[in-house]
Motif scaffolding. Structure first.
Motif, PDB file in Angstrom:
ATOM      1  N   GLY A 110       0.828  -1.213   0.000  1.00  0.00           N
ATOM      2  CA  GLY A 110       0.000   0.000   0.000  1.00  0.00           C
ATOM      3  C   GLY A 110       0.861   1.262   0.000  1.00  0.00           C
ATOM      4  N   TYR A 111       0.233   2.407  -0.271  1.00  0.00           N
ATOM      5  CA  TYR A 111       0.957   3.675  -0.276  1.00  0.00           C
ATOM      6  C   TYR A 111       1.228   4.112   1.148  1.00  0.00           C
ATOM      7  N   THR A 112       2.222   4.980   1.280  1.00  0.00           N
ATOM      8  CA  THR A 112       2.531   5.556   2.595  1.00  0.00           C
ATOM      9  C   THR A 112       1.290   6.234   3.127  1.00  0.00           C
ATOM     10  N   GLY A 113       0.985   5.828   4.375  1.00  0.00           N
ATOM     11  CA  GLY A 113      -0.216   6.371   4.999  1.00  0.00           C
ATOM     12  C   GLY A 113      -1.431   5.511   4.802  1.00  0.00           C
ATOM     13  N   ALA A 114      -1.331   4.555   3.865  1.00  0.00           N
ATOM     14  CA  ALA A 114      -2.469   3.663   3.642  1.00  0.00           C
ATOM     15  C   ALA A 114      -2.539   2.622   4.759  1.00  0.00           C
ATOM     16  N   SER A 115      -3.691   2.032   4.943  1.00  0.00           N
ATOM     17  CA  SER A 115      -3.880   1.042   6.006  1.00  0.00           C
ATOM     18  C   SER A 115      -3.177  -0.277   5.670  1.00  0.00           C
ATOM     19  N   VAL A 116      -2.595  -0.894   6.724  1.00  0.00           N
ATOM     20  CA  VAL A 116      -1.979  -2.229   6.572  1.00  0.00           C
ATOM     21  C   VAL A 116      -3.078  -3.278   6.740  1.00  0.00           C
ATOM     22  N   VAL A 117      -3.310  -4.013   5.717  1.00  0.00           N
ATOM     23  CA  VAL A 117      -4.369  -5.025   5.758  1.00  0.00           C
ATOM     24  C   VAL A 117      -3.727  -6.418   5.659  1.00  0.00           C
ATOM     25  N   VAL A 118      -3.890  -7.226   6.715  1.00  0.00           N
ATOM     26  CA  VAL A 118      -3.365  -8.615   6.717  1.00  0.00           C
ATOM     27  C   VAL A 118      -4.556  -9.554   6.835  1.00  0.00           C
ATOM     28  N   PRO A 119      -4.732 -10.456   5.913  1.00  0.00           N
ATOM     29  CA  PRO A 119      -5.893 -11.368   5.967  1.00  0.00           C
ATOM     30  C   PRO A 119      -5.944 -12.142   7.294  1.00  0.00           C
ATOM     31  N   ASP A 120      -7.169 -12.458   7.718  1.00  0.00           N
ATOM     32  CA  ASP A 120      -7.344 -13.244   8.959  1.00  0.00           C
ATOM     33  C   ASP A 120      -6.684 -14.619   8.857  1.00  0.00           C
ATOM     34  N   ALA A 121      -6.606 -15.157   7.640  1.00  0.00           N
ATOM     35  CA  ALA A 121      -6.011 -16.490   7.448  1.00  0.00           C
ATOM     36  C   ALA A 121      -4.559 -16.519   7.886  1.00  0.00           C
ATOM     37  N   ILE A 122      -3.911 -15.338   7.777  1.00  0.00           N
ATOM     38  CA  ILE A 122      -2.513 -15.272   8.201  1.00  0.00           C
ATOM     39  C   ILE A 122      -2.415 -15.547   9.692  1.00  0.00           C
ATOM     40  N   VAL A 143      -0.682  -5.326  14.141  1.00  0.00           N
ATOM     41  CA  VAL A 143      -1.192  -4.538  13.018  1.00  0.00           C
ATOM     42  C   VAL A 143      -2.023  -3.364  13.524  1.00  0.00           C
ATOM     43  N   ALA A 144      -2.784  -3.665  14.588  1.00  0.00           N
ATOM     44  CA  ALA A 144      -3.609  -2.591  15.156  1.00  0.00           C
ATOM     45  C   ALA A 144      -2.740  -1.457  15.689  1.00  0.00           C
ATOM     46  N   ALA A 145      -1.574  -1.823  16.227  1.00  0.00           N
ATOM     47  CA  ALA A 145      -0.669  -0.802  16.766  1.00  0.00           C
ATOM     48  C   ALA A 145       0.136  -0.128  15.668  1.00  0.00           C
ATOM     49  N   ASN A 146       0.206  -0.734  14.512  1.00  0.00           N
ATOM     50  CA  ASN A 146       0.938  -0.174  13.370  1.00  0.00           C
ATOM     51  C   ASN A 146       0.016  -0.240  12.150  1.00  0.00           C
ATOM     52  N   PRO A 147      -1.046   0.591  12.108  1.00  0.00           N
ATOM     53  CA  PRO A 147      -2.117   0.408  11.128  1.00  0.00           C
ATOM     54  C   PRO A 147      -1.808   0.936   9.735  1.00  0.00           C
ATOM     55  N   THR A 148      -0.823   1.809   9.566  1.00  0.00           N
ATOM     56  CA  THR A 148      -0.580   2.383   8.249  1.00  0.00           C
ATOM     57  C   THR A 148       0.859   2.162   7.837  1.00  0.00           C
ATOM     58  N   PHE A 149       1.028   2.268   6.495  1.00  0.00           N
ATOM     59  CA  PHE A 149       2.371   2.115   5.964  1.00  0.00           C
ATOM     60  C   PHE A 149       3.179   3.377   6.229  1.00  0.00           C
ATOM     61  N   THR A 150       4.419   3.162   6.594  1.00  0.00           N
ATOM     62  CA  THR A 150       5.329   4.281   6.818  1.00  0.00           C
ATOM     63  C   THR A 150       6.447   4.182   5.803  1.00  0.00           C
ATOM     64  N   THR A 151       7.272   5.192   5.808  1.00  0.00           N
ATOM     65  CA  THR A 151       8.404   5.153   4.890  1.00  0.00           C
ATOM     66  C   THR A 151       9.524   4.293   5.445  1.00  0.00           C
ATOM     67  N   ASP A 152       9.377   3.828   6.719  1.00  0.00           N
ATOM     68  CA  ASP A 152      10.398   2.949   7.314  1.00  0.00           C
ATOM     69  C   ASP A 152      10.074   1.469   7.024  1.00  0.00           C
ATOM     70  N   ASP A 153      10.812   0.627   7.712  1.00  0.00           N
ATOM     71  CA  ASP A 153      10.599  -0.842   7.564  1.00  0.00           C
ATOM     72  C   ASP A 153       9.224  -1.203   8.091  1.00  0.00           C
ATOM     73  N   ASN A 154       8.431  -1.919   7.288  1.00  0.00           N
ATOM     74  CA  ASN A 154       7.076  -2.304   7.686  1.00  0.00           C
ATOM     75  C   ASN A 154       6.944  -3.805   7.974  1.00  0.00           C
ATOM     76  N   ASN A 155       8.021  -4.479   8.414  1.00  0.00           N
ATOM     77  CA  ASN A 155       7.995  -5.928   8.673  1.00  0.00           C
ATOM     78  C   ASN A 155       7.402  -6.239  10.039  1.00  0.00           C
ATOM     79  N   PHE A 156       6.606  -7.319  10.074  1.00  0.00           N
ATOM     80  CA  PHE A 156       6.086  -7.875  11.321  1.00  0.00           C
ATOM     81  C   PHE A 156       6.776  -9.246  11.513  1.00  0.00           C
ATOM     82  N   VAL A 157       7.481  -9.383  12.628  1.00  0.00           N
ATOM     83  CA  VAL A 157       8.262 -10.614  12.845  1.00  0.00           C
ATOM     84  C   VAL A 157       7.577 -11.479  13.910  1.00  0.00           C
ATOM     85  N   VAL A 158       7.293 -12.774  13.562  1.00  0.00           N
ATOM     86  CA  VAL A 158       6.663 -13.730  14.483  1.00  0.00           C
ATOM     87  C   VAL A 158       7.770 -14.602  15.092  1.00  0.00           C
ATOM     88  N   VAL A 159       7.852 -14.591  16.419  1.00  0.00           N
ATOM     89  CA  VAL A 159       8.896 -15.356  17.119  1.00  0.00           C
ATOM     90  C   VAL A 159       8.241 -16.527  17.877  1.00  0.00           C
TER      91      VAL A 159
END
Length: 672
Positions: A58-70, A98-114
């Motif tokens: 998505g564009y910067t500022g756009a919402s991060v949408v991750v499917p529920d299946a993920i 995702v709720a805490a990081n809802p939009t795309f930023t110009t920085d790294d947008n990775n979500f890491v599962v440990v």
């Protein structure tokens, strides 16, 4: 633009095209290396492979949408996880991040599962017959728990219950026929999440690990996480499902089951009715179980000795064992057990009957007159031994029958040998019974001994060997006697002759003829020959004595007075071995010679016909002539034996000569 339409075109600044990637740490590499090939559930590695390329754009500022299946796909049995968002904060779920990081930023947008393994898994073994656990043990997920001490005592043998069969339902939800099969398919603490939520992570460590993953570090030092509290332990459950064996459902049980089902199906049934139906059913089951237990007990106590080695009995025992095994597995009924037990009892009864019949038959083997033969006694001893063993279950009916057959064969063989020996003995006895051996005591004694042995053997007091030995002895004795008899006949034949000078002895000739006849007579005995030989020798001695006396008288005649022609003739006869008859005739001729001496004594009655006739009435002398001798050495007109005549004639002639000589001396005295 359509004609007549006015438009205003405005432009927005170019937006930054950003991407939000969901990546996972490969924590499974250290905890599932030995387990991945063994279990069939998804592994962390497979989750990583499936999700690492899922990207929300998505564009910067756009919402991060991750499917529920993920979010659903992140769950892995036996593991807990947390998510580090682009803001480097730790969240319990991807949705929270995702709720805490809802939009795309110009920085790294990775979500890491440990991920981290759950460290308090539990395995329990339960039974549908009791609320008590059979066994249980604890451990960390992805570790092999099958060697744990508390579960080591659980085996298929320990799970068996009389009158029941069972299956085992494993933690994987599958049903197995045996404990061993269920155990093989469920070896690891990894099937389910820990109940009560995830354990607490070390936040800084999780962030550090996430940064390492995000920055391209390939591996991690360890799987991080704290042990979950005991109340959060996940239970992996094995359930042993027991069912009553088929035979428990007999007619009474079926009726009780039907009644119970009716009551349970009746919505209007009272609690009392349900309780009674359940009680009746339980009683029916208990009764059926008691019947089963008694049947099993009776089946295990069927007495098979001493015929347990018989084929029919062993087959029946094997079938009963199979029925008991099938009944235990719910595949045979109590009646099946009873039927198999009855079949075994019948087999035992029949085997005992057959055994008794075989023993009776064996004991009735007729040994006849050969019972004392060594081969028969050995076979009898072997049979007795087999019968004794059979009474202790150490030999079978077939063994008894085989031993009886061996005894019968020994009897037959011994009987044949006995018959052969007796025939040979009888033949030898016939030879020994010949007339020419009837006077041989040795032969008759051997013959009598053999005959007695045959009688003794028939009475069991002598053996075939005794008969054969006695037959051999008799044959040897007969051969010896026959050889002696042949020698005696040869001697008799050579002795049965009459010397020419004694040929006019009728008694000697008769004795010689008899001896010769016996020498050629096959029935003549040694005694007959000896007696005839003795008679012959006696007759010969008598003839010889008479002849010697005749010769003596003749010599006296020859030597008395002057030699004359008649004396000369007599002397020649003596020199040539004339017979007594010939000498007697010559002596008569001398007596009748007409010389002076005889003429002077002519009147003497000594040699007159009257004197001769008086001494031998059948002899006729006429005109003082000398009788001639026939070809048979007989004097004419008489059949008197030469020896008799010689004795008479010799004596008469000698007496006449003496009288003539005396007359002459008397005349000479007168003349003087």
């Amino acid at each position: 633009m359509p004609a007549g339409v006015d438009a205003v075109v405005s432009f927005d600044p170019n937006a930054v095209n950003a991407a939000a990637a969901v990546t996972l740490t490969d924590a499974a590499k250290q905890t599932t290396a030995g387990n991945a090939a063994a279990r069939k559930l998804p592994t962390i590695a497979s989750v990583v492979d499936n999700l690492k390329n899922v990207i929300s754009t998505g564009y910067t500022g756009a919402s991060v949408v991750v499917p529920d299946a993920i979010e659903a796909g992140l769950k892995v049995d036996g593991y807990q996880y947390e998510v580090v968002g682009p803001d480097n904060k730790v969240y319990g779920t991807l949705a929270e991040a995702v709720a805490a990081n809802p939009t795309f930023t110009t920085d790294d947008n990775n979500f890491v599962v440990v991920y981290s393994p759950e460290n308090d898994q539990k395995v329990v073994v339960k039974s549908n017959l009791s609320s008590n656990l059979i066994a249980q043990t604890n451990g960390a997920s992805d570790t092999n728990w099958t060697g744990k001490t508390k579960l080591g005592s659980v085996t298929d043998a320990s799970l068996k219950k009389a009158g029941y069969s069972y299956t085992v339902t494993g933690p994987d939800g599958k049903t197995y026929a045996t404990w061993a099969e269920a155990l093989k398919a469920n070896k690891f603490f990894d099937n389910n999440d820990v109940a009560g939520g995830s354990a607490t992570f070390d936040e800084q460590a999780v962030i550090t690990q996430a940064l390492e993953v995000r920055d391209g570090i390939a591996t991690m030092a360890s799987a991080l996480g704290e042990q979950a509290p005991g109340q959060d332990a996940e239970i992996q459950q094995f359930v042993v499902n027991y069912t009553k064996n088929a035979d428990a459902v007999d007619q009474d049980t079926k009726a009780a089951q039907t009644d119970l089902n009716k009551v349970l199906a009746n919505k209007d049934a009272s609690a009392e009715e349900v309780a009674k139906a359940v009680s009746d059913y339980n009683k029916a089951v208990a009764s059926a179980q008691a019947d089963r237990d008694q049947a099993v007990k009776d089946a295990n106590n069927v007495a098979t000795s001493p015929v347990n080695g018989e084929t029919a009995v062993k087959d029946a025992q094997s079938k009963l064992a199979d029925v008991l095994k099938n009944a235990e597995a719910g595949k045979a009924s109590t009646q099946d057990i009873k039927d198999a037990m009855t079949a075994l009892q019948d087999a035992v009864k029949s085997a005992k009957s057959d055994r008794d019949a075989a023993v009776s038959t064996a004991k009735s083997v007729d040994k006849g007159t050969v019972a004392n033969e060594s081969s028969v006694k050995d076979a009898q001893s072997a049979l007795d031994n087999i019968i004794a063993k059979a009474a202790k279950g150490e030999a079978t009916t077939a063994d008894v029958q085989a031993a009886a057959k061996s005894l019968q064969e020994a009897v037959t063989k011994a009987t044949d040998a006995r018959d052969k020996a007796i025939k040979a003995a009888q033949k030898s006895g016939q030879i020994a019974g010949a007339k020419n051996l009837s006077d041989n005591n040795a032969v008759q004694n051997a013959k009598d001994k053999l005959a007695q042995l045959i009688k003794d053997a028939a009475a069991g007091k002598a053996t075939t060997a005794d008969i054969e030995s006695a037959t051999k002895s008799l044959n040897e004795t007969v051969a010896k006697a026959q050889a002696a008899l042949a020698t005696a006949k040869k001697t008799a034949k050579s002795e049965a002759t009459v010397p020419a000078y004694l040929s006019d002895s009728k008694s000697l000739q008769a004795a010689a003829d008899k001896l010769a006849a016996l020498a050629g007579d096959p029935n003549a005995t040694a005694t007959d020959l000896q007696n005839a030989l003795t008679a012959y020798n006696k007759a010969k001695d008598a003839a010889q004595a008479a002849y010697d006396a005749q010769v003596k008288d003749a010599k006296t005649v020859v030597n008395t007075g002057k030699m004359s022609p008649a004396k000369q003739h007599l002397n020649e006869l003596l020199a040539n071995g004339a017979t007594a008859s010939e000498i007697a005739v010559a002596m008569i001729a001398v007596a009748n010679e007409k010389d002076t001496a005889i003429a002077t004594a002519a009147a003497a009655p000594v040699i007159s016909a009257g004197i001769i006739t008086t001494m031998h009435p059948t002899l006729v002398v006429r005109d003082n002539t000398v009788p001639t001798v026939t070809a048979q050495n007989k004097l004419p007109e008489t059949g008197v034996d030469q020896q008799v005549w010689l004795t008479v004639a010799g004596t008469m002639a000698l007496l006449g000569l003496f009288l003539v000589a005396a007359k002459r001396r008397k005349n000479d005295d007168k003349e003087a």
